[in-house]
Design an enzyme around this catalytic site. Structure first.
Site, PDB file in Angstrom:
ATOM      1  N   HIS A   1       0.883  -1.188   0.093  1.00 55.35           N
ATOM      2  CA  HIS A   1      -0.273   0.021  -0.005  1.00 55.35           C
ATOM      3  C   HIS A   1       0.780   1.164  -0.101  1.00 55.35           C
ATOM      4  CE1 HIS A   1       1.138   0.037   4.203  1.00 55.35           C
ATOM      5  NE2 HIS A   1       0.612   1.443   4.194  1.00 55.35           N
TER       6      HIS A   1
HETATM    7  C1  UD1 Z   1      -1.797   5.738   6.161  1.00 57.71           C
HETATM    8  C2  UD1 Z   1      -0.248   6.099   6.602  1.00 57.71           C
HETATM    9  C3  UD1 Z   1       0.732   4.952   6.397  1.00 57.71           C
HETATM   10  C4  UD1 Z   1       0.315   3.753   7.084  1.00 57.71           C
HETATM   11  C5  UD1 Z   1      -1.250   3.609   6.707  1.00 57.71           C
HETATM   12  C6  UD1 Z   1      -1.849   2.275   7.389  1.00 57.71           C
HETATM   13  C7  UD1 Z   1       0.139   8.670   6.251  1.00 57.71           C
HETATM   14  C8  UD1 Z   1       0.870   9.496   5.288  1.00 57.71           C
HETATM   15  N1  UD1 Z   1       0.310   7.217   5.658  1.00 57.71           N
HETATM   16  O1  UD1 Z   1      -1.457   5.554   4.664  1.00 57.71           O
HETATM   17  O2  UD1 Z   1       1.922   5.555   7.245  1.00 57.71           O
HETATM   18  O3  UD1 Z   1       1.113   2.775   7.020  1.00 57.71           O
HETATM   19  O4  UD1 Z   1      -1.919   4.576   6.780  1.00 57.71           O
HETATM   20  O5  UD1 Z   1      -2.755   1.703   6.661  1.00 57.71           O
HETATM   21  O6  UD1 Z   1      -0.531   8.988   7.177  1.00 57.71           O
HETATM   22  N2  UD1 Z   1      -8.847   5.178   1.525  1.00 57.71           N
HETATM   23  C9  UD1 Z   1     -10.095   4.784   1.335  1.00 57.71           C
HETATM   24  N3  UD1 Z   1     -10.627   4.517   2.602  1.00 57.71           N
HETATM   25  C10 UD1 Z   1      -9.835   4.357   3.842  1.00 57.71           C
HETATM   26  C11 UD1 Z   1      -8.812   4.815   4.084  1.00 57.71           C
HETATM   27  C12 UD1 Z   1      -8.030   5.250   2.886  1.00 57.71           C
HETATM   28  O7  UD1 Z   1     -10.556   4.413   0.563  1.00 57.71           O
HETATM   29  O8  UD1 Z   1     -10.795   4.145   4.866  1.00 57.71           O
HETATM   30  C13 UD1 Z   1      -8.158   5.684   0.293  1.00 57.71           C
HETATM   31  C14 UD1 Z   1      -8.221   6.944  -0.093  1.00 57.71           C
HETATM   32  O9  UD1 Z   1      -8.264   6.997  -1.649  1.00 57.71           O
HETATM   33  C15 UD1 Z   1      -6.959   7.586   0.304  1.00 57.71           C
HETATM   34  C16 UD1 Z   1      -6.084   6.704   0.155  1.00 57.71           C
HETATM   35  O10 UD1 Z   1      -6.738   5.194   0.457  1.00 57.71           O
HETATM   36  O11 UD1 Z   1      -6.649   8.686  -0.537  1.00 57.71           O
HETATM   37  C17 UD1 Z   1      -4.709   6.794   0.952  1.00 57.71           C
HETATM   38  O12 UD1 Z   1      -5.356   6.786   2.368  1.00 57.71           O
HETATM   39  P1  UD1 Z   1      -4.374   7.804   3.478  1.00 57.71           P
HETATM   40  O13 UD1 Z   1      -4.992   7.862   4.772  1.00 57.71           O
HETATM   41  O14 UD1 Z   1      -4.014   9.082   2.851  1.00 57.71           O
HETATM   42  O15 UD1 Z   1      -2.951   6.875   3.688  1.00 57.71           O
HETATM   43  P2  UD1 Z   1      -2.744   5.531   3.736  1.00 57.71           P
HETATM   44  O16 UD1 Z   1      -2.070   4.865   2.082  1.00 57.71           O
HETATM   45  O17 UD1 Z   1      -3.780   4.734   4.034  1.00 57.71           O
END
Ligand code: UD1
Length: 364
Positions: A212
């Site tokens: 991820h």
């Molecule tokens: C975040 C953390 C990462 C951690 C990970 C654990 C940061 C910068 N990164 O990454 O260090 O290892 O969490 O899982 O804080 N999305 C959904 N549903 C959700 C959550 C996310 O659809 O419930 C999608 C969205 O399109 C979003 C993307 O995933 O833009 C990324 O989510 P984000 O929370 O920004 O960072 P993670 O990749 O989850």
């Protein structure tokens, strides 16, 4: 003692489960969920199954650019801190939720407890590395999981408030792994949800993969390389797909049919421990999973150029791989592990207790 704890992303729910259990025996904790992770199987399921208190406040910030997401969290957290006037603010790890909590508390002169302090990948392009360094710089208590983390801080001139208390994630793995035997294997298999709605057929042996990180999920080429490596393995790979990764994986799979990779929805924590513990090997870019495999004795290949958890590399328990088909495949197939080299670098499962005792001593 009154503590406001900020959580927002999946691994933080797990770490908070271990610490909240101990803190709440004698003290008041207000749990604030930023809403960084919001899908049911990325968030709600953890509260249900880990027996952690539900968040007192959910800021429901959701996704966005780094600045927008972090800024919205800060606004919400500031309101809570002004209203609650806690003695401490507690944050975990390296996510945007961590940084948002830390900056907001620092401006209000509320002492910050950073759990998982001192970890470094030495790659400043990673948002996580930026979040860690900035949070460490303004924290009062830097609760390090390892000696390496203590040394990293020392090299940056930070020695005050630094303590190696072991890893709270280790507390969680040891605590929850004991519960795994409460259920028969059918229980775990019945939870597997294929993302195309079909029934998941898994034979006796499997690999498990999670990918991820931004650096591995930004281009079709990189994702294709990773999937191609898994496709060539002798057993199928279970692949719980993080929402961040879903779109691009679908794009790659549209070009070519992968027969040996089973895409499933993200799993709950107990299920994950079960499938990791019994996997042949794990392929991941997650920090937490590198340690979970180490503690559960499952060999791991980490698709990253560097790791913060360098202890897992000793004896080949964990091996770093470039994001290429050849490198991942070769490292999965040709690795010999030195089991004798294993040590309990991550503590004995009493990190939460040590954190609590240290805070009590300071507060008195
Ligand atoms: C975040 C953390 C990462 C951690 C990970 C654990 C940061 C910068 N990164 O990454 O260090 O290892 O969490 O899982 O804080 N999305 C959904 N549903 C959700 C959550 C996310 O659809 O419930 C999608 C969205 O399109 C979003 C993307 O995933 O833009 C990324 O989510 P984000 O929370 O920004 O960072 P993670 O990749 O989850």
């Amino acid at each position: 003692m009154k503590i406001v704890t900020i959580i927002g992303a999946r691994p933080q729910f797990i770490k908070a489960a271990a610490v909240s259990r101990v803190i709440r025996e004698k003290h008041t904790e207000i749990l604030v969920h930023t809403g960084q992770h919001y899908d049911t199987n990325m968030s709600e399921v953890f509260f249900e199954e880990l027996d952690i208190p539900r968040p007192d406040i959910n800021l429901a910030v959701g996704s966005g650019t780094h600045a927008k997401q972090t800024a919205e969290m800060m606004i919400g957290i500031e309101e809570v801190l002004i209203k609650e006037e806690p003695d401490y603010l507690m944050v975990y790890g390296d996510t945007n939720s961590t940084l948002a909590g830390a900056i907001t508390a620092a401006k209000l002169h509320i002492p910050i407890i950073h759990i998982e302090a001192g970890l470094r990948s030495f790659n400043m392009e990673m948002p996580e590395e930026q979040n860690r360094i900035l949070t460490d710089r303004i924290s009062t208590f830097l609760m390090c999981p390892t000696d390496t983390a203590v040394e990293n801080l020392k090299a940056e001139g930070i020695q005050r408030g630094v303590h190696n208390i072991g890893d709270v994630m280790c507390d969680a793995v040891l605590y929850y792994a004991k519960l795994l035997e409460n259920y028969a294997s059918e229980y775990y298999f019945s939870h597997l949800k294929a993302w195309n709605g079909e029934t998941v057929e898994v034979q006796e042996k499997w690999y498990l993969a999670t990918i991820h990180r931004a650096e591995n999920t930004q281009t079709i080429e990189t994702v294709r390389e990773i999937l191609d490596a898994l496709e060539g393995l002798e057993f199928p790979t279970l692949f719980p797909v993080h929402p961040r990764t879903k779109g691009i994986v679908k794009d790659v799979m549209r070009e070519k049919a992968y027969q040996n990779i089973i895409c499933i929805e993200p799993m709950g924590y107990l299920d994950m421990l079960y499938f990791v513990k019994h996997a042949q090997k794990v392929v991941t870019d997650s920090g937490g999973l590198q340690k979970e495999t180490y503690i559960l004795d499952t060999p791991c290949v980490t698709v990253r150029e560097q790791t913060e958890w360098v202890e897992t590399l000793v004896g080949g328990h964990n091996i770093l791989a470039h994001p290429t088909k050849e490198d991942i495949y070769n490292k999965l197939k040709n690795t010999i592990i030195d089991k004798e080299a294993k040590q309990n670098y991550y503590g004995n499962g009493d990190a939460a207790k040590q954190i609590c005792e240290m805070l009590e001593k300071n507060y008195a």
